[in-house]
Design a protein around this motif. Structure first.
Motif, PDB file in Angstrom:
ATOM      1  N   GLY A   1       0.819  -1.199   0.000  1.00  0.00           N
ATOM      2  CA  GLY A   1       0.000   0.000   0.000  1.00  0.00           C
ATOM      3  C   GLY A   1       0.850   1.244   0.000  1.00  0.00           C
ATOM      4  O   GLY A   1       0.670   2.140  -0.818  1.00  0.00           O
ATOM      5  N   LEU A   2       1.816   1.313   0.924  1.00  0.00           N
ATOM      6  CA  LEU A   2       2.741   2.439   0.976  1.00  0.00           C
ATOM      7  C   LEU A   2       4.142   1.925   0.661  1.00  0.00           C
ATOM      8  O   LEU A   2       4.530   0.839   1.094  1.00  0.00           O
ATOM      9  CB  LEU A   2       2.717   3.097   2.351  1.00  0.00           C
ATOM     10  N   ARG A   3       4.902   2.727  -0.058  1.00  0.00           N
ATOM     11  CA  ARG A   3       6.209   2.280  -0.540  1.00  0.00           C
ATOM     12  C   ARG A   3       7.189   3.432  -0.508  1.00  0.00           C
ATOM     13  O   ARG A   3       6.870   4.542  -0.920  1.00  0.00           O
ATOM     14  CB  ARG A   3       6.073   1.749  -1.970  1.00  0.00           C
ATOM     15  N   ALA A   4       8.384   3.163  -0.001  1.00  0.00           N
ATOM     16  CA  ALA A   4       9.457   4.160   0.006  1.00  0.00           C
ATOM     17  C   ALA A   4      10.728   3.511  -0.491  1.00  0.00           C
ATOM     18  O   ALA A   4      11.110   2.434  -0.021  1.00  0.00           O
ATOM     19  CB  ALA A   4       9.664   4.720   1.412  1.00  0.00           C
ATOM     20  N   GLU A   5      11.387   4.164  -1.439  1.00  0.00           N
ATOM     21  CA  GLU A   5      12.662   3.665  -1.959  1.00  0.00           C
ATOM     22  C   GLU A   5      13.786   4.517  -1.412  1.00  0.00           C
ATOM     23  O   GLU A   5      13.805   5.735  -1.585  1.00  0.00           O
ATOM     24  CB  GLU A   5      12.672   3.702  -3.484  1.00  0.00           C
ATOM     25  N   LEU A   6      14.718   3.874  -0.731  1.00  0.00           N
ATOM     26  CA  LEU A   6      15.835   4.576  -0.122  1.00  0.00           C
ATOM     27  C   LEU A   6      17.010   4.628  -1.093  1.00  0.00           C
ATOM     28  O   LEU A   6      17.076   3.855  -2.047  1.00  0.00           O
ATOM     29  CB  LEU A   6      16.255   3.869   1.168  1.00  0.00           C
ATOM     30  N   PRO A   7      17.958   5.529  -0.857  1.00  0.00           N
ATOM     31  CA  PRO A   7      19.161   5.548  -1.685  1.00  0.00           C
ATOM     32  C   PRO A   7      19.833   4.170  -1.673  1.00  0.00           C
ATOM     33  O   PRO A   7      19.969   3.549  -0.624  1.00  0.00           O
ATOM     34  CB  PRO A   7      20.039   6.595  -0.996  1.00  0.00           C
ATOM     35  N   GLY A   8      20.205   3.709  -2.829  1.00  0.00           N
ATOM     36  CA  GLY A   8      20.774   2.373  -2.931  1.00  0.00           C
ATOM     37  C   GLY A   8      19.782   1.340  -3.387  1.00  0.00           C
ATOM     38  O   GLY A   8      20.152   0.212  -3.682  1.00  0.00           O
TER      39      GLY A   8
ATOM     40  N   VAL B   1      13.847  -0.968  -0.596  1.00  0.00           N
ATOM     41  CA  VAL B   1      12.451  -0.554  -0.580  1.00  0.00           C
ATOM     42  C   VAL B   1      11.822  -0.938   0.755  1.00  0.00           C
ATOM     43  O   VAL B   1      11.991  -2.065   1.235  1.00  0.00           O
ATOM     44  CB  VAL B   1      11.661  -1.207  -1.735  1.00  0.00           C
ATOM     45  N   ILE B   2      11.121   0.016   1.379  1.00  0.00           N
ATOM     46  CA  ILE B   2      10.409  -0.217   2.638  1.00  0.00           C
ATOM     47  C   ILE B   2       8.924  -0.001   2.383  1.00  0.00           C
ATOM     48  O   ILE B   2       8.541   0.923   1.662  1.00  0.00           O
ATOM     49  CB  ILE B   2      10.912   0.741   3.733  1.00  0.00           C
ATOM     50  N   GLY B   3       8.111  -0.868   2.958  1.00  0.00           N
ATOM     51  CA  GLY B   3       6.679  -0.749   2.773  1.00  0.00           C
ATOM     52  C   GLY B   3       5.929  -0.700   4.083  1.00  0.00           C
ATOM     53  O   GLY B   3       6.449  -1.077   5.141  1.00  0.00           O
ATOM     54  N   HIS B   4       4.708  -0.224   4.033  1.00  0.00           N
ATOM     55  CA  HIS B   4       3.841  -0.153   5.209  1.00  0.00           C
ATOM     56  C   HIS B   4       2.405  -0.205   4.731  1.00  0.00           C
ATOM     57  O   HIS B   4       2.085   0.274   3.638  1.00  0.00           O
ATOM     58  CB  HIS B   4       4.096   1.145   5.976  1.00  0.00           C
ATOM     59  N   SER B   5       1.557  -0.765   5.549  1.00  0.00           N
ATOM     60  CA  SER B   5       0.142  -0.812   5.204  1.00  0.00           C
ATOM     61  C   SER B   5      -0.437   0.593   5.086  1.00  0.00           C
ATOM     62  O   SER B   5      -0.058   1.506   5.829  1.00  0.00           O
ATOM     63  CB  SER B   5      -0.626  -1.592   6.275  1.00  0.00           C
ATOM     64  N   ALA B   6      -1.363   0.758   4.169  1.00  0.00           N
ATOM     65  CA  ALA B   6      -2.067   2.039   4.019  1.00  0.00           C
ATOM     66  C   ALA B   6      -3.309   2.101   4.888  1.00  0.00           C
ATOM     67  O   ALA B   6      -4.062   3.078   4.829  1.00  0.00           O
ATOM     68  CB  ALA B   6      -2.446   2.261   2.559  1.00  0.00           C
ATOM     69  N   THR B   7      -3.539   1.064   5.695  1.00  0.00           N
ATOM     70  CA  THR B   7      -4.679   1.059   6.604  1.00  0.00           C
ATOM     71  C   THR B   7      -4.172   1.073   8.039  1.00  0.00           C
ATOM     72  O   THR B   7      -2.983   0.952   8.299  1.00  0.00           O
ATOM     73  CB  THR B   7      -5.560  -0.180   6.375  1.00  0.00           C
ATOM     74  N   GLY B   8      -5.084   1.216   8.979  1.00  0.00           N
ATOM     75  CA  GLY B   8      -4.714   1.238  10.388  1.00  0.00           C
ATOM     76  C   GLY B   8      -4.601   2.658  10.914  1.00  0.00           C
ATOM     77  O   GLY B   8      -4.605   3.642  10.166  1.00  0.00           O
TER      78      GLY B   8
ATOM     79  N   SER C   1       0.532   8.568   0.418  1.00  0.00           N
ATOM     80  CA  SER C   1       1.614   7.892  -0.317  1.00  0.00           C
ATOM     81  C   SER C   1       2.822   8.802  -0.475  1.00  0.00           C
ATOM     82  O   SER C   1       3.970   8.377  -0.288  1.00  0.00           O
ATOM     83  CB  SER C   1       1.109   7.435  -1.684  1.00  0.00           C
ATOM     84  N   ALA C   2       2.564  10.063  -0.832  1.00  0.00           N
ATOM     85  CA  ALA C   2       3.667  11.006  -1.015  1.00  0.00           C
ATOM     86  C   ALA C   2       4.385  11.262   0.308  1.00  0.00           C
ATOM     87  O   ALA C   2       5.622  11.315   0.360  1.00  0.00           O
ATOM     88  CB  ALA C   2       3.151  12.312  -1.599  1.00  0.00           C
ATOM     89  N   TRP C   3       3.612  11.424   1.396  1.00  0.00           N
ATOM     90  CA  TRP C   3       4.221  11.658   2.707  1.00  0.00           C
ATOM     91  C   TRP C   3       5.080  10.479   3.130  1.00  0.00           C
ATOM     92  O   TRP C   3       6.223  10.663   3.563  1.00  0.00           O
ATOM     93  CB  TRP C   3       3.153  11.921   3.759  1.00  0.00           C
ATOM     94  N   TYR C   4       4.565   9.263   3.004  1.00  0.00           N
ATOM     95  CA  TYR C   4       5.315   8.104   3.460  1.00  0.00           C
ATOM     96  C   TYR C   4       6.606   7.951   2.662  1.00  0.00           C
ATOM     97  O   TYR C   4       7.681   7.734   3.234  1.00  0.00           O
ATOM     98  CB  TYR C   4       4.470   6.837   3.347  1.00  0.00           C
ATOM     99  N   ALA C   5       6.519   8.055   1.333  1.00  0.00           N
ATOM    100  CA  ALA C   5       7.695   7.862   0.486  1.00  0.00           C
ATOM    101  C   ALA C   5       8.765   8.913   0.785  1.00  0.00           C
ATOM    102  O   ALA C   5       9.947   8.582   0.962  1.00  0.00           O
ATOM    103  CB  ALA C   5       7.295   7.905  -0.985  1.00  0.00           C
ATOM    104  N   ALA C   6       8.358  10.175   0.853  1.00  0.00           N
ATOM    105  CA  ALA C   6       9.337  11.244   1.047  1.00  0.00           C
ATOM    106  C   ALA C   6       9.878  11.268   2.471  1.00  0.00           C
ATOM    107  O   ALA C   6      11.088  11.401   2.689  1.00  0.00           O
ATOM    108  CB  ALA C   6       8.712  12.592   0.703  1.00  0.00           C
TER     109      ALA C   6
END
Length: 300
Positions: free
Chosen positions: A144-151, A154-161, A175-180
């Motif tokens: 649901g949520l996805r963030a790509e770090l340098p290198g 990729v880290i993910g987290h549920s978009a619910t809860g 989505s933008a907040w979590y990724a950035a």
């Protein structure tokens, strides 16, 4: 990299945060030459403003969990303010004289974790209710949520809860907040990796080591000294810990390691934030936009 402690706020956080990590072959966003040259244009939020946002997140989670039929207690952002963070080397002799490498904080952090009302509450729930409470806070699933770090990590987290709901309430574009914000939150660690790999840091670390050896302490690096005293529970020699830490701080100053680390941290940190200007600016804009909403939440 030498760290005298991890964030106490992280150590005593309430319910477990479900995070999935993986790998991606894609390049990190914002890493081109234009990003390196361009300075950030967003006004950085102050520490006080970030604390206000943190408190609002906690309050929103508390309300959400209550609506879901569970209890939740806000945890302090920094329950051990005296526990300072030295990312490269201890360079404050007075702090070292009082706290050594900070081993006494390990016991206090463990006690805070054990006494955390959220953890006590969870332990008292039946298994099915405990699982439901964790799901209510962290959501279900790791997508649901996805963030790509340098290198490329990729880290993910549920978009619910309730966590995600609090983020959405404050920052709008979840989505933008979590990724950035996830990327920006990791820039300090990446800066420290670059600093410790820099030739100036390596050279002054050698001079620091020579200073320590001249005082009867044959440590190759601050990391080696730290490792001798942290992570061993109650089996510690406090007097020796303080003596070594104080000498580390003195050698950090006389060898130039402390000043080199600070200089490199500032320069390489600025470079890294320029590489990721788009994410840094986005986080600061979203924080600024969230401040009125946070004040409203806390005023109720």
């Amino acid at each position: 990299m030498t760290r005298c402690r991890r964030s106490a706020a992280t150590a005593v956080a309430g319910l477990a945060l479900l995070v999935a990590a993986g790998c991606s072959d894609g390049p990190a966003a914002g890493s081109g030459p234009e990003a390196v040259r361009a300075p950030s244009t967003a006004r950085p939020t102050t520490a006080q403003e970030r604390t206000l946002l943190y408190d609002a997140e906690q309050e929103l989670q508390r309300r959400c969990m209550r609506a879901a039929g569970f209890r939740f207690w806000a945890v302090p952002e920094n329950p051990l303010p005296e526990a300072r963070d030295f990312p490269y080397v201890i360079d404050d002799p007075q702090w070292a004289k009082r706290y050594g490498y900070g081993s006494l904080f390990e016991e206090r952090i463990e006690r805070l974790r054990a006494e955390d009302p959220n953890q006590v509450y969870l332990r008292g729930l039946p298994d099915d209710r405990r699982r439901a409470a964790i799901a209510a806070l962290n959501g279900t699933g790791r997508e649901g949520l996805r963030a790509e770090l340098p290198g490329g990590v990729v880290i993910g987290h549920s978009a619910t809860g309730c966590r995600a709901k609090a983020w959405r309430t404050l920052y709008g574009d979840l989505s933008a907040w979590y990724a950035a914000s996830t990327l920006v939150d990791n820039l300090n660690a990446l800066t420290q990796q670059r600093v410790t790999a820099h030739p100036d840091f390596t050279r002054t670390s050698g001079e620091w080591s020579a200073c320590m050896r001249a005082n009867g302490l044959p440590y190759r690096s601050p990391a080696q000294a730290r490792a001798e005293f942290l992570g061993h529970g109650e089996a510690r020699d406090t007097a020796r810990e303080v003596r070594v830490a104080v000498q580390e701080a003195r050698c950090a100053r006389s060898s130039g390691l402390s000043s080199a680390a600070r200089r490199l941290d500032r320069r390489l940190g600025r470079e890294l934030r320029r590489e990721h200007r788009a994410e840094v600016d986005l986080v600061e804009r979203l924080r600024a936009d969230a401040l009125p909403r946070a004040r409203t939440v806390l005023a109720r």
